[in-house]
Scaffold this motif. Sequence first.
Motif, short mmCIF file in Angstrom:
data_model
loop_
_atom_site.label_atom_id
_atom_site.label_comp_id
_atom_site.label_asym_id
_atom_site.label_seq_id
_atom_site.Cartn_x
_atom_site.Cartn_y
_atom_site.Cartn_z
N PRO A 167 0.84 -1.31 0.22
CA PRO A 167 0.18 0.04 -0.33
C PRO A 167 0.62 1.45 -0.11
N ARG A 168 0.11 2.32 -0.76
CA ARG A 168 0.87 3.76 -0.15
C ARG A 168 1.21 4.11 0.63
N LYS A 169 0.43 3.91 2.25
CA LYS A 169 0.90 4.12 3.38
C LYS A 169 2.03 3.63 3.93
N GLN A 170 2.12 2.53 3.27
CA GLN A 170 3.29 1.56 3.17
C GLN A 170 4.92 2.22 3.47
N PHE A 171 5.24 2.46 1.78
CA PHE A 171 6.22 2.94 1.76
C PHE A 171 6.38 4.36 2.35
N ILE A 172 5.66 5.48 2.65
CA ILE A 172 5.28 6.20 3.58
C ILE A 172 6.18 6.04 5.18
N LEU A 173 5.19 5.09 5.67
CA LEU A 173 5.09 4.91 7.01
C LEU A 173 6.88 3.60 7.46
N GLU A 174 7.34 3.03 6.19
CA GLU A 174 8.67 2.37 6.03
C GLU A 174 10.03 3.35 5.90
N ALA A 175 10.15 4.54 5.31
CA ALA A 175 10.30 5.46 5.28
C ALA A 175 10.82 6.17 6.67
N LEU A 176 9.57 6.61 7.23
CA LEU A 176 9.31 7.20 8.73
C LEU A 176 10.26 6.31 9.59
N GLN A 177 10.34 5.04 9.50
CA GLN A 177 10.60 3.86 10.36
C GLN A 177 12.03 3.96 10.46
N THR A 178 13.03 4.63 9.22
CA THR A 178 14.41 4.77 9.40
C THR A 178 15.80 6.18 9.95
N ILE A 179 14.20 6.53 10.19
CA ILE A 179 14.69 7.63 11.60
C ILE A 179 14.19 7.93 12.47
N SER A 180 14.92 8.44 13.69
CA SER A 180 13.89 8.68 14.92
C SER A 180 13.15 9.76 15.27
N LEU A 181 12.13 9.88 15.37
CA LEU A 181 11.53 10.65 15.28
C LEU A 181 10.70 11.21 17.29
N ASP A 182 11.85 10.34 18.15
CA ASP A 182 11.31 10.93 19.04
C ASP A 182 12.05 12.61 19.70
N SER A 183 12.79 12.97 19.00
CA SER A 183 13.50 14.29 19.50
C SER A 183 14.23 14.47 18.42
N GLY A 184 14.42 16.07 18.26
CA GLY A 184 15.00 16.84 16.85
C GLY A 184 14.35 17.88 16.46
N VAL A 185 14.83 17.01 15.28
CA VAL A 185 13.95 18.54 14.21
C VAL A 185 13.70 17.55 12.68
N PHE A 186 12.91 17.21 12.65
CA PHE A 186 12.11 16.51 11.71
C PHE A 186 11.09 17.67 10.23
N SER A 187 12.26 18.44 9.17
CA SER A 187 11.40 18.63 8.23
C SER A 187 10.99 18.11 7.32
N VAL A 188 9.60 18.49 7.14
CA VAL A 188 8.51 17.62 6.17
C VAL A 188 9.81 18.00 4.85
N ARG A 189 10.12 19.01 3.89
CA ARG A 189 10.27 19.01 3.04
C ARG A 189 11.59 18.48 2.92
N SER A 190 12.73 18.36 3.59
CA SER A 190 14.24 17.56 3.40
C SER A 190 13.39 16.48 2.83
N PHE A 191 12.03 15.44 4.43
CA PHE A 191 11.94 14.29 4.10
C PHE A 191 11.84 13.31 2.82
N GLN A 192 10.19 14.41 1.89
CA GLN A 192 9.23 14.97 0.79
C GLN A 192 11.04 14.32 -0.02
N THR A 193 11.75 14.92 0.02
CA THR A 193 12.53 15.66 -1.02
C THR A 193 14.30 13.77 -1.04
N PHE A 194 14.35 13.50 -0.04
CA PHE A 194 15.10 12.17 0.42
C PHE A 194 15.41 11.20 1.35
N ARG A 195 13.18 11.37 1.09
CA ARG A 195 12.77 9.68 1.20
C ARG A 195 12.07 8.85 1.15
#
Length: 276
Positions: free
Chosen positions: A111-139
């Motif tokens: 499913p399409r959502k699985q592509f997004i979820l798997e990309a999110l799971q490769t990075i830490s989202l507990d702290s730090g900065v998450f740039s929507v633009r950078s994520f779209q461009t590189f992940r």
Amino acid sequence: MLEVTFEDDHDTAAFLHLIQQSDDRRHFIVREGIKKVGIERAEPAYSVQRFIEPILVRFFLECKEDEHMLSLIEGTYCFTDQDEQQQILQLAHSIMEGDLDDHPFEPKKLPRKQFILEALQTISLDSGVFSVRSFQTFRLGAYYERLREYAEAAIEEYQMEQEYQNFIQSLRDYVTSNPPRMKKVHIVHDRSFTLWEMRFVSEREQKKYIDRRFVRDHPMYIDSHLLAPLISIAPETVELYTDRPEHVMARTIQNVFQERVRLFPLDEFAKEKTEG
């Protein structure tokens, strides 16, 4: 604390709205800034990563997907008319959701959502900065490749539909501009379509009813056993007997002859012949 940054206020507001819809919202502290949203735990037992992943998936699917598709349709495939863009976008959604049963596009297993979820799971989202633009461009390369496939399939479907509409209009114009050679004909759809008045007519005699120049000059193929004689006869009334009015040929006849068509279930034809 995790800080999510956006390119504009509209995206920020959309993201905050999705957060407010989450059942787990009460377990986190959410701080709104200028083009950014801060998220931290209010209770140690809860993970920011687990909380934010499904929200980000929804954000990309519901808030950014159409934006990317329209960018593809206009920028890559050069459809600049907004009405055309919206029609293609709606066709893409129909293909994504499997609503076009006769479309040759084969749904992928992931499913399409699985592509997004798997990309999110490769990075830490507990702290730090998450740039929507950078994520779209590189992940999201694999996800955007999937969207490109859907866009191409939708454009192909749109172009085929445009060709079909032009085809129908040319047949309609011919029918309305030529005098009828028969007042009424019957078409019986029982496994195949039969122009009842022509069923015992020899092939040589049938050719007398066909406008050969129109068939030859027409840009699309016209069935020589049904559509060619039917269009050439241009009857005032077409009685169509079928149990499948959605069949492509039944739809074509209805689209061409419009108010001239009278539609009946197949068993009505046997009754009419018996009574007649």
